[in-house]
Design a protein around this motif. Sequence first.
Motif, PDB file in Angstrom:
ATOM      1  N   ILE A  18      76.894  76.854  42.875  1.00 39.37           N
ATOM      2  CA  ILE A  18      77.304  75.481  42.546  1.00 39.37           C
ATOM      3  C   ILE A  18      76.131  74.695  41.981  1.00 39.37           C
ATOM      4  O   ILE A  18      76.258  74.001  40.971  1.00 39.37           O
ATOM      5  N   GLU A  19      74.972  74.788  42.601  1.00 40.47           N
ATOM      6  CA  GLU A  19      73.797  74.062  42.101  1.00 40.47           C
ATOM      7  C   GLU A  19      73.375  74.570  40.729  1.00 40.47           C
ATOM      8  O   GLU A  19      72.956  73.789  39.876  1.00 40.47           O
ATOM      9  N   LYS A  22      75.868  73.104  38.192  1.00 45.06           N
ATOM     10  CA  LYS A  22      75.642  71.673  37.989  1.00 45.06           C
ATOM     11  C   LYS A  22      74.388  71.412  37.161  1.00 45.06           C
ATOM     12  O   LYS A  22      74.296  70.413  36.463  1.00 45.06           O
ATOM     13  N   ASN A  26      74.687  70.301  29.347  1.00 39.96           N
ATOM     14  CA  ASN A  26      76.039  69.964  28.912  1.00 39.96           C
ATOM     15  C   ASN A  26      75.953  69.462  27.476  1.00 39.96           C
ATOM     16  O   ASN A  26      75.932  68.261  27.226  1.00 39.96           O
ATOM     17  N   GLN A  32      82.323  66.635  33.955  1.00 41.27           N
ATOM     18  CA  GLN A  32      81.967  67.588  35.002  1.00 41.27           C
ATOM     19  C   GLN A  32      81.993  66.878  36.353  1.00 41.27           C
ATOM     20  O   GLN A  32      81.549  65.740  36.478  1.00 41.27           O
ATOM     21  N   CYS A  33      82.527  67.553  37.374  1.00 45.39           N
ATOM     22  CA  CYS A  33      82.619  66.989  38.721  1.00 45.39           C
ATOM     23  C   CYS A  33      81.226  66.853  39.327  1.00 45.39           C
ATOM     24  O   CYS A  33      80.417  67.781  39.251  1.00 45.39           O
ATOM     25  N   ASN A  34      80.967  65.716  39.921  1.00 47.93           N
ATOM     26  CA  ASN A  34      79.667  65.482  40.552  1.00 47.93           C
ATOM     27  C   ASN A  34      79.527  66.264  41.847  1.00 47.93           C
ATOM     28  O   ASN A  34      78.425  66.565  42.281  1.00 47.93           O
ATOM     29  N   ARG A  35      80.651  66.623  42.468  1.00 52.29           N
ATOM     30  CA  ARG A  35      80.610  67.273  43.771  1.00 52.29           C
ATOM     31  C   ARG A  35      80.470  68.785  43.662  1.00 52.29           C
ATOM     32  O   ARG A  35      79.621  69.386  44.296  1.00 52.29           O
ATOM     33  N   CYS A  36      81.336  69.421  42.825  1.00 47.41           N
ATOM     34  CA  CYS A  36      81.343  70.882  42.784  1.00 47.41           C
ATOM     35  C   CYS A  36      80.913  71.455  41.437  1.00 47.41           C
ATOM     36  O   CYS A  36      80.709  72.660  41.324  1.00 47.41           O
ATOM     37  N   GLY A  37      80.792  70.649  40.406  1.00 43.71           N
ATOM     38  CA  GLY A  37      80.364  71.134  39.100  1.00 43.71           C
ATOM     39  C   GLY A  37      81.491  71.679  38.252  1.00 43.71           C
ATOM     40  O   GLY A  37      81.258  72.183  37.155  1.00 43.71           O
ATOM     41  N   ARG A  39      84.781  71.831  35.718  1.00 40.66           N
ATOM     42  CA  ARG A  39      85.115  71.089  34.499  1.00 40.66           C
ATOM     43  C   ARG A  39      86.618  71.024  34.272  1.00 40.66           C
ATOM     44  O   ARG A  39      87.062  70.666  33.191  1.00 40.66           O
ATOM     45  N   CYS A  66      89.121  65.976  39.786  1.00 38.87           N
ATOM     46  CA  CYS A  66      88.675  67.368  39.758  1.00 38.87           C
ATOM     47  C   CYS A  66      89.767  68.242  40.379  1.00 38.87           C
ATOM     48  O   CYS A  66      90.180  68.028  41.513  1.00 38.87           O
TER      49      CYS A  66
END
Length: 102
Positions: A18-19, A22, A26, A32-37, A39, A66
């Motif tokens: 996940i990190e 993220k 891009n 892109q989701c801030n929590r899980c990355g 799209r 998301c």
Amino acid sequence: MPIYLVPPTEPSPKQAVIERIKALPNARLLIQCNRCGSRSVLTITNGASIVAGRYKRGTVIEDRICADCHRQGIRSFMLPDQPKIAREPKPRRSKPKAVKIE
């Protein structure tokens, strides 16, 4: 009672992926989701119908959520709402006074 600092633990393989996702560049400015990355984007509507053979969209309940977080029961908005500009009220017009003609 002394306070001990705990060193950070190594991320799990899932957290490491996940990190890494993220942190990817891009280039096309994708949402892109801030929590899980993720799209993948989800829009929830209510009251959709078919009128004269064409799909008619109903009322939008949730927009730009998301999809992966939604499957886990988490509402994670992909984009924050745009701030609304406060406008000054228009000046009120007074009624024209009646003029007596003699």
